[in-house]
Design an enzyme around this catalytic site. Structure first.
Site, PDB file in Angstrom:
ATOM      1  N   GLU A   1      -9.882   8.142   5.837  1.00 34.41           N
ATOM      2  CA  GLU A   1     -10.092   6.705   5.985  1.00 34.41           C
ATOM      3  C   GLU A   1     -11.398   6.536   6.767  1.00 34.41           C
ATOM      4  OE1 GLU A   1      -7.114   3.052   7.028  1.00 34.41           O
ATOM      5  OE2 GLU A   1      -7.297   4.641   8.484  1.00 34.41           O
TER       6      GLU A   1
ATOM      7  N   GLU B   1      -5.602  -1.917   3.920  1.00 35.61           N
ATOM      8  CA  GLU B   1      -4.511  -2.418   4.767  1.00 35.61           C
ATOM      9  C   GLU B   1      -4.900  -3.678   5.542  1.00 35.61           C
ATOM     10  OE1 GLU B   1      -3.591   0.796   7.443  1.00 35.61           O
ATOM     11  OE2 GLU B   1      -5.544   0.758   8.394  1.00 35.61           O
TER      12      GLU B   1
ATOM     13  N   HIS C   1      -6.011   9.764   7.885  1.00 35.33           N
ATOM     14  CA  HIS C   1      -6.278   8.383   8.320  1.00 35.33           C
ATOM     15  C   HIS C   1      -6.501   8.389   9.830  1.00 35.33           C
ATOM     16  CE1 HIS C   1      -5.387   5.631   4.794  1.00 35.33           C
ATOM     17  NE2 HIS C   1      -5.542   6.852   4.324  1.00 35.33           N
TER      18      HIS C   1
HETATM   19  C1  NOJ Z   1      -2.599   3.413   9.278  1.00 39.56           C
HETATM   20  C2  NOJ Z   1      -2.982   4.027   7.967  1.00 39.56           C
HETATM   21  O1  NOJ Z   1      -4.333   3.751   7.674  1.00 39.56           O
HETATM   22  C3  NOJ Z   1      -2.055   3.508   6.898  1.00 39.56           C
HETATM   23  O2  NOJ Z   1      -2.438   3.981   5.634  1.00 39.56           O
HETATM   24  C4  NOJ Z   1      -0.640   3.874   7.237  1.00 39.56           C
HETATM   25  O3  NOJ Z   1       0.223   3.273   6.313  1.00 39.56           O
HETATM   26  C5  NOJ Z   1      -0.249   3.411   8.634  1.00 39.56           C
HETATM   27  N1  NOJ Z   1      -1.227   3.775   9.615  1.00 39.56           N
HETATM   28  C6  NOJ Z   1       1.070   3.994   9.069  1.00 39.56           C
HETATM   29  O4  NOJ Z   1       0.938   5.363   9.235  1.00 39.56           O
HETATM   30 CA    CA Z   2      -5.935   2.887   9.325  1.00 39.05          CA
END
Ligand code: NOJ
Ligand code: CA
Length: 662
Positions: free
Chosen positions: A456, A462, A437
């Site tokens: 990502e 999110e 990510h």
């Molecule tokens: C951003 C990430 O995209 C997400 O999946 C993750 O839960 C958070 N950061 C915390 O690491």
């Molecule tokens: Ca992210």
């Protein structure tokens, strides 16, 4: 007049300079790329499609402190071609045809050679720079001047250029109005040619963005710099990433192209038996919607009891993996000093017994390493942490870089590219697959490093938990822009569309001020369709398991296979709608999605093998319902001669499983 030496495979011939000597055509003859060098020594290329200019003469070149291209070099042209089928352990298509003609134009003087290697495919063109400079050990690259001079106006879809993030909304702009953009940069010219500019095989070099040059007015490469302003420090002998222009007659041709993968080298991992696509759930969404916390405390998500519940749910529902975020110490420092411990579990997460229980139930544990951008600390323990995960039987690590890099480095600079690659190669040593990510963009390196599974690199699910979220137009743009580069861990499949469970929780934590308006901006059927549309070999059912338990529609994911053999984008228009089918063994999975408009599509089922009856199980929007959680399940028998009518509500979709009738 310069000397032009043309080598056709093994037979070099001496020619006088003329433009046709440096034209390269695609195997089907429809696409041509032409190299020219003008009287003051400026190299240029041009791209024609069906005899019409797509990219008008555009400058090529690198600027380095210790080297400059001579104004009167000798030109040696070599040609070759390839037509082969290669296979990969996983992918949208396990078999891919790599068919191109190649032309290497070497510009030589006594001190150096700059080769511009071109490849013309039926679905696009690519070129890269190969430098070989005598008398120095290394070069300081201060600029790259690759231009993309569009011959005519048209539409374009891209995110703005940003050296630290790709989590940005799409800009849908006339080509002439784009000030800057990241790649993939997707376009449709006024004469109807679809295309996308990107890069392939990005190693040890910064990412390329596009910026309109203030003098020439042309979209020009703009590399992510290092803190001292230098773009890259490279050895005197160096090969840059490929600069790519995918080209198609239809929007879906861009999705069905394997050109980016074809430009990467074959796998460097010989035993790939431990690399296995899988479906997973995770202790994850609760933290984003504010009902759980990463750090230890009364609402801690990654507790031993939750771990056991998630492992049981995965085992009972034909899923293979479980992710735990917030399992390790250091989350109290997130957003502050960014100091994580990559091996020490919180005291309420009994990692050894959880690992034993997971193994007993045949489920794989995923480790999560959020770095907060503290690269030096992560790199210092990379080997020991990955070796520890290996000893626990772990095969997947999700990495995260939510926070600025220490030392003022951009995520997408040469420093970042080196780091992300180091993680992939170290992970391979310990038989770990990577889900990154806040990553560097995908440029097809998964062919060479097939443990680099997914990443990502765009606004994922999110954003729906704590912001205005991702609308349906965003979701119908994604397949034609970000997803052209490769798999995405979007984390689809939220069933509690309006986040009712979170809204009822009196202890809910608020991110970004007030979360109460947050929700997922599609129908439930579209959430299911996204499991097919948004390809990821590691595919997540992202919701809380409470929202799946007893839900009839979850059957789609239970029977879904993340390890597909072949894929085809069947129809679609950028930002409007998309239909994709994937085959896994003898079953097919179809996903369709629309933008904010209700839409009914006709889809011939010609992808099914002839003369075989299939049971189609259709998960559809409830026609006309204003409640996005409403869905219907139908079954019908179909063959390759059938036509499926796909009716979708606004922001809706459809997911279909095709199983042969035995
Ligand atoms: C951003 C990430 O995209 C997400 O999946 C993750 O839960 C958070 N950061 C915390 O690491
Ligand atoms: Ca992210």
């Amino acid at each position: 007049m310069k000397r032009l030496l043309v080598g056709l495979a093994a037979i070099p011939l001496l020619y006088a300079c003329s433009e046709t000597d440096t034209t390269l055509s695609s195997p089907d003859g429809r696409i041509a790329v032409t190299f020219t060098l003008d009287s003051v020594g400026t190299p240029r290329y041009q791209v024609d499609v069906d005899g019409e200019e797509l990219i008008s003469p555009s400058e090529l070149g690198l600027v380095a402190e210790q080297w400059g291209l001579s104004s009167n070099p000798m030109i040696v042209v070599g040609r070759t071609s390839l037509n082969e089928v290669w296979t990969q352990p996983w992918g949208e298509n396990k078999e891919n045809r790599n068919n191109y003609n190649e032309m290497a134009v070497a510009l030589q003087d006594s001190a150096s050679t700059l080769t511009v290697r071109f490849r013309a495919f039926n679905d696009g063109v690519a070129f890269r720079y190969e430098l070989d400079v005598n008398g120095v050990d290394s070069l300081t690259v201060t600029d790259e001047i690759t231009q993309f001079n569009f011959a005519q106006d048209g539409e374009s879809w891209s995110i703005p250029a940003h050296f630290d993030t790709y989590e940005l909304k799409y800009q849908h702009l006339p080509l002439t109005e784009v000030a800057d953009a990241n790649t993939p940069f997707t376009f449709k010219t006024n004469s109807g040619v679809y295309g996308s500019i990107h890069e392939a095989a990005l190693y040890d070099y910064p990412e390329m963005t596009l910026r309109r040059d203030s003098l020439s007015g042309i979209l020009t490469a703009d590399l992510a710099p290092l803190p001292d302003g230098v773009k890259a420090y490279i050895p005197a002998k160096f090969v840059t990433p490929w600069r790519t222009v995918q080209i198609g007659a239809k929007a879906v041709d861009l999705i069905n192209s394997a050109m980016i993968l074809n430009l990467n080298e074959p796998s460097k991992i010989t035993d790939t038996s431990w690399i296995r696509p899988q479906k997973y759930v995770g202790v994850w969404w609760g933290m984003h919607i504010g009902t759980q916390t990463w750090k230890q405390g009364p609402q801690h998500g990654a507790t031993t009891q939750n771990a056991i519940d998630y492992i049981n749910f995965a085992a009972d529902n034909n899923l293979q993996g479980v992710l735990f975020e917030g399992w390790n110490e250091g989350w109290e420092n997130w957003g502050g000093s960014q100091h994580f411990d990559y091996v020490k579990a919180y005291s309420d997460f009994d990692i050894d017994s959880i690992a034993r229980y997971a193994a007993k139930r045949g489920i794989e544990l995923w480790m999560h390493d959020e770095t907060g951008g503290n690269i030096p600390e992560f790199e210092a323990v990379l080997d020991s942490a990955f070796s520890y995960y290996h000893s626990l039987g772990v095969h997947t690590v999700k990495t995260g870089y939510a926070g600025g890099f220490k030392g003022g480095y951009y995520h997408h600079s040469q420093y970042g590219v080196r780091h992300y690659q180091k993680v992939v190669e170290t992970a391979a040593k310990y038989q770990l697959m990577v889900d990154a990510h806040e990553p560097i963009k995908e440029t097809g390196i998964r062919r060479t490093w097939p443990n680099m599974m997914t990443r990502e690199g765009a606004r994922g699910m999110e954003w729906n938990a704590w912001s205005e979220g991702n609308d349906a137009t965003y979701l119908t743009t994604l397949p034609f822009v970000r997803l052209l580069s490769g798999p995405m861990d979007y984390t689809p499949g939220i069933f509690d569309i309006t986040l009712e469970r979170a809204k009822k929780d009196p202890n809910r934590l608020q991110w970004n001020g007030d979360n109460t308006h947050c929700r997922v901006h599609t129908t439930l059927a579209r959430q299911m369709a996204n499991w097919v549309i948004i390809y990821s070999p590691l595919q997540m059912a992202a919701d809380l398991i409470e929202n799946y338990k007893g839900h009839e529609a979850f059957e789609f994911f239970r029977t879904f296979d993340a390890d597909c053999d072949a894929s085809e984008a069947l129809q679609g228009e950028i930002g409007r709608y998309i239909v994709i089918v994937r085959r896994a063994g003898d079953r097919f999975f179809l996903g369709a999605g629309t933008d904010g408009e209700a839409r009914t599509l006709s889809q011939p089922l010609t992808f099914l093998p002839k003369d075989v009856k299939y049971k189609a199980r259709i998960y559809a929007d409830k026609p006309g319902s204003a409640n996005d959680a409403d869905y219907e399940i139908h079954e019908r028998e179909v063959t390759a001669d059938s036509v499926l009518t796909i009716a979708m509500n606004p922001a809706g979709g459809q997911a279909v499983t095709f199983t042969p009738v035995k």
